[in-house]
Design an enzyme around this catalytic site. Structure first.
Site, PDB file in Angstrom:
ATOM      1  N   ASN A  76      66.460  70.041  65.668  1.00 19.98           N
ATOM      2  CA  ASN A  76      66.731  68.731  65.074  1.00 19.98           C
ATOM      3  C   ASN A  76      68.246  68.630  64.838  1.00 19.98           C
ATOM      4  OD1 ASN A  76      67.311  66.851  62.971  1.00 19.98           O
ATOM      5  ND2 ASN A  76      65.178  66.894  62.296  1.00 19.98           N
ATOM      6  N   ASP A 133      62.587  74.118  56.983  1.00 20.21           N
ATOM      7  CA  ASP A 133      61.410  73.276  57.099  1.00 20.21           C
ATOM      8  C   ASP A 133      61.438  72.329  55.921  1.00 20.21           C
ATOM      9  OD1 ASP A 133      59.025  72.957  58.913  1.00 20.21           O
ATOM     10  OD2 ASP A 133      58.123  72.746  56.938  1.00 20.21           O
ATOM     11  N   SER A 134      61.375  71.058  56.221  1.00 19.68           N
ATOM     12  CA  SER A 134      61.597  70.092  55.161  1.00 19.68           C
ATOM     13  C   SER A 134      60.752  68.864  55.396  1.00 19.68           C
ATOM     14  CB  SER A 134      63.084  69.730  55.096  1.00 19.68           C
ATOM     15  OG  SER A 134      63.586  69.488  56.394  1.00 19.68           O
ATOM     16  N   GLY A 163      66.266  60.815  59.969  1.00 20.02           N
ATOM     17  CA  GLY A 163      64.884  60.834  59.471  1.00 20.02           C
ATOM     18  C   GLY A 163      64.596  59.705  58.483  1.00 20.02           C
ATOM     19  N   ASP A 221      66.008  59.104  55.628  1.00 16.03           N
ATOM     20  CA  ASP A 221      67.119  58.780  54.725  1.00 16.03           C
ATOM     21  C   ASP A 221      67.208  57.295  54.353  1.00 16.03           C
ATOM     22  OD1 ASP A 221      68.040  61.345  54.310  1.00 16.03           O
ATOM     23  OD2 ASP A 221      69.577  61.256  55.863  1.00 16.03           O
ATOM     24  N   ARG A 271      68.332  70.048  50.722  1.00  9.94           N
ATOM     25  CA  ARG A 271      68.878  71.113  51.586  1.00  9.94           C
ATOM     26  C   ARG A 271      70.000  71.835  50.847  1.00  9.94           C
ATOM     27  NH1 ARG A 271      68.676  68.022  55.332  1.00  9.94           N
ATOM     28  NH2 ARG A 271      66.639  68.759  56.004  1.00  9.94           N
TER      29      ARG A 271
END
Ligand code: IMP
Length: 199
Positions: free
Chosen positions: A16, A75-76, A157, A159, A185
């Site tokens: 990503n 991973d989020s 994403g 945001d 993050r």
């Protein structure tokens, strides 16, 4: 006592580009030669875990084993209270194979309907793994609220629909440095640095 990163090459185990860019920025002050999994042509393992931490660990371990170098994975995802935590670990998958986040944000808006609870949080698990399989993993979060329609062209994403508590603009309207100061993050990264990078 956590294992420390000894310097040298560090693989960012993600395909990503948005995440790789943010992790590169966060790693800038440290002695690391950052290579991305995509640059090295590493495969993307299936995310078979049921938690952010499990998925972060399996991605970091797979990259470290294949490349023979330490690897850092992320991973989020976005956890929406009124949707029982969805999309959560499925945040990337809600955007479909074409990674269409307009579609994913529209689905959240549709599923929320008129629900008055707009609370959400971003969660990030960062895992640093070594080729022998050892890993150190840290989880961070940032709480906020969702807004529709999406606003702002920065970030990636989800945001454009997320406003962190205490702020009035979305993550996609913030300068990258402002997002880095408060993001999930950055929260996980601060814990990682304190345990594995600090002198
Ligand atoms: P995964 O960790 O590869 O499963 O993907 C996590 C997904 O969560 C990303 O594709 C984004 O859609 C979303 N996500 C994670 N972190 C952020 C962020 O900082 N901003 C916006 N979306 C994010």
């Amino acid at each position: 006592m956590a294992r420390r990163f000894a310097g040298g090459a560090l693989i960012v185990a993600s395909h990503n580009q948005g995440k790789v860019r943010e992790i590169r920025d966060l790693l800038a002050p440290f002695k690391a030669t950052v290579l991305s999994a995509a640059d090295l042509g590493l495969p993307e393992p299936d995310e078979t875990g049921t938690t952010f931490i499990a998925n972060a660990e399996l991605k970091a371990r797979a990259a470290a084993l294949t490349a023979g170098k330490p690897a850092l994975s992320d991973d989020s995802g976005l956890v929406v209270e009124a949707l029982d935590g969805a999309p959560g670990i499925y945040s990337a998958r809600w955007a479909g194979p074409s990674k269409d986040f307009v579609l994913a944000m529209t689905r959240i808006e549709r599923e929320l309907g008129a629900h008055p609870n707009r609370c959400a949080k971003f969660v990030c698990a960062l895992s640093l793994a070594w080729p022998d399989g050892h890993c150190e993993t840290f989880e961070g979060e940032v709480r906020g609220a969702l807004t529709f329609p999406p606003r702002g062209g920065k970030g990636f994403g989800y945001d454009p629909i997320f406003i962190a508590d205490g702020h009035s603009v979305t993550f996609a309207e913030m300068e990258p440095a402002a997002k880095h100061a408060i993001s999930h993050r950055a929260d996980a990264f601060r814990q990682l640095v304190a345990a594995c990078f600090a002198p």
